[in-house]
Design an enzyme around this catalytic site. Sequence first.
Site, PDB file in Angstrom:
ATOM      1  N   ASN A  42       0.979  -1.223  -0.040  1.00 56.72           N
ATOM      2  CA  ASN A  42       0.022   0.056  -0.058  1.00 56.72           C
ATOM      3  C   ASN A  42       0.756   1.296   0.081  1.00 56.72           C
ATOM      4  O   ASN A  42       1.925   1.285   0.635  1.00 56.72           O
ATOM      5  CB  ASN A  42      -0.982  -0.036   1.019  1.00 56.72           C
ATOM      6  CG  ASN A  42      -0.723  -0.269   2.410  1.00 56.72           C
ATOM      7  OD1 ASN A  42       0.586  -0.966   2.714  1.00 56.72           O
ATOM      8  ND2 ASN A  42      -1.141   0.157   3.515  1.00 56.72           N
ATOM      9  N   GLU A  44       0.537   5.085   0.874  1.00 58.07           N
ATOM     10  CA  GLU A  44      -0.614   6.204   1.171  1.00 58.07           C
ATOM     11  C   GLU A  44      -0.066   7.511   0.620  1.00 58.07           C
ATOM     12  O   GLU A  44       0.916   7.714   0.148  1.00 58.07           O
ATOM     13  CB  GLU A  44      -0.651   6.010   2.794  1.00 58.07           C
ATOM     14  CG  GLU A  44      -1.081   4.678   3.190  1.00 58.07           C
ATOM     15  CD  GLU A  44      -1.483   4.804   4.751  1.00 58.07           C
ATOM     16  OE1 GLU A  44      -0.946   5.654   5.353  1.00 58.07           O
ATOM     17  OE2 GLU A  44      -2.254   3.711   5.058  1.00 58.07           O
ATOM     18  N   CYS A  53      -4.233   0.721  -2.585  1.00 52.22           N
ATOM     19  CA  CYS A  53      -4.036  -0.518  -1.807  1.00 52.22           C
ATOM     20  C   CYS A  53      -2.980  -1.356  -2.529  1.00 52.22           C
ATOM     21  O   CYS A  53      -2.611  -1.262  -3.765  1.00 52.22           O
ATOM     22  CB  CYS A  53      -5.434  -1.233  -1.587  1.00 52.22           C
ATOM     23  SG  CYS A  53      -6.625  -0.522  -1.034  1.00 52.22           S
ATOM     24  N   GLU A  55      -3.006  -4.537  -3.080  1.00 50.49           N
ATOM     25  CA  GLU A  55      -3.850  -5.327  -4.163  1.00 50.49           C
ATOM     26  C   GLU A  55      -3.633  -4.750  -5.535  1.00 50.49           C
ATOM     27  O   GLU A  55      -3.237  -5.165  -6.620  1.00 50.49           O
ATOM     28  CB  GLU A  55      -4.885  -5.794  -3.797  1.00 50.49           C
ATOM     29  CG  GLU A  55      -4.939  -6.801  -2.433  1.00 50.49           C
ATOM     30  CD  GLU A  55      -5.198  -5.743  -1.297  1.00 50.49           C
ATOM     31  OE1 GLU A  55      -4.830  -4.749  -1.120  1.00 50.49           O
ATOM     32  OE2 GLU A  55      -6.009  -6.158  -0.491  1.00 50.49           O
ATOM     33  N   CYS A  84     -10.159  -4.696   0.174  1.00 52.64           N
ATOM     34  CA  CYS A  84     -11.413  -3.869   0.150  1.00 52.64           C
ATOM     35  C   CYS A  84     -12.334  -4.031  -1.186  1.00 52.64           C
ATOM     36  O   CYS A  84     -11.823  -4.717  -2.172  1.00 52.64           O
ATOM     37  CB  CYS A  84     -10.844  -2.357   0.260  1.00 52.64           C
ATOM     38  SG  CYS A  84     -10.156  -1.857  -1.219  1.00 52.64           S
ATOM     39  N   CYS A  87     -10.364  -3.456  -4.398  1.00 51.32           N
ATOM     40  CA  CYS A  87      -9.719  -4.242  -4.830  1.00 51.32           C
ATOM     41  C   CYS A  87     -10.243  -5.426  -5.339  1.00 51.32           C
ATOM     42  O   CYS A  87      -9.770  -6.208  -6.464  1.00 51.32           O
ATOM     43  CB  CYS A  87      -8.526  -4.488  -3.789  1.00 51.32           C
ATOM     44  SG  CYS A  87      -7.693  -3.181  -3.411  1.00 51.32           S
TER      45      CYS A  87
HETATM   46  N1  THU Z   1      -5.382  -1.399   2.376  1.00 54.65           N
HETATM   47  C1  THU Z   1      -4.721  -2.058   1.618  1.00 54.65           C
HETATM   48  O1  THU Z   1      -3.630  -2.025   0.862  1.00 54.65           O
HETATM   49  N2  THU Z   1      -5.432  -3.114   0.992  1.00 54.65           N
HETATM   50  C2  THU Z   1      -6.898  -3.267   1.256  1.00 54.65           C
HETATM   51  O2  THU Z   1      -7.583  -4.419   0.634  1.00 54.65           O
HETATM   52  C3  THU Z   1      -7.549  -2.746   2.362  1.00 54.65           C
HETATM   53  C4  THU Z   1      -6.603  -1.328   2.728  1.00 54.65           C
HETATM   54  C5  THU Z   1      -4.689  -0.232   2.972  1.00 54.65           C
HETATM   55  C6  THU Z   1      -5.085   1.084   2.332  1.00 54.65           C
HETATM   56  C7  THU Z   1      -4.668   2.035   3.583  1.00 54.65           C
HETATM   57  O3  THU Z   1      -3.171   2.354   3.353  1.00 54.65           O
HETATM   58  C8  THU Z   1      -4.341   1.171   4.681  1.00 54.65           C
HETATM   59  O4  THU Z   1      -4.644  -0.295   4.378  1.00 54.65           O
HETATM   60  C9  THU Z   1      -5.664   1.450   5.780  1.00 54.65           C
HETATM   61  O5  THU Z   1      -6.842   1.513   5.003  1.00 54.65           O
END
Ligand code: THU
Length: 136
Positions: A42, A44, A53, A55, A84, A87
């Site tokens: 991920n 941010e 994300c 994925e 999520c 994704c």
């Molecule tokens: N996140 C992912 O990388 N994948 C997911 O399927 C769920 C959320 C990350 C996004 C963000 O950086 C952190 O998790 C919190 O939401």
Amino acid sequence: MDEHTLLAAARSARLQAYAPYSGYAVGAAVLTDDGRVFGGCNVENAMYGATVCAERVAVTTAVSAGARRLSMVAVVTLNGGTPCGFCRQVLAEFGPPELPILVAAADPALPVRRFTLAQLLPAAWGPEDLAGARAD
Ligand code: THU
């Protein structure tokens, strides 16, 4: 390519997570139908909505390298949280309903959960739903 190897790739990708805002590091790895593995973490952003994300980073990296079909996905999160909705939809673009999705927690002692894409995204809307609607 076995499950263990793909999970190890996801764990390795997780080490690169850029998650200064949530502190929730995620790693993903996708296996493509031609046997290649692509990882993602991920990434941010200070404008939170611009976060990507793990994925989707893994999938878009695979597609950028010419891959089009996914055979397996592994995801490692702090607590074993599942992909999520965004994704799941992106996975549905490149994987079959039967696509295996392995979800593990950071603690390797915790059990790995196994899903199919259809379990995580039932009655998915996908490319086939556009058939006949395009001008081409
Ligand atoms: N996140 C992912 O990388 N994948 C997911 O399927 C769920 C959320 C990350 C996004 C963000 O950086 C952190 O998790 C919190 O939401």
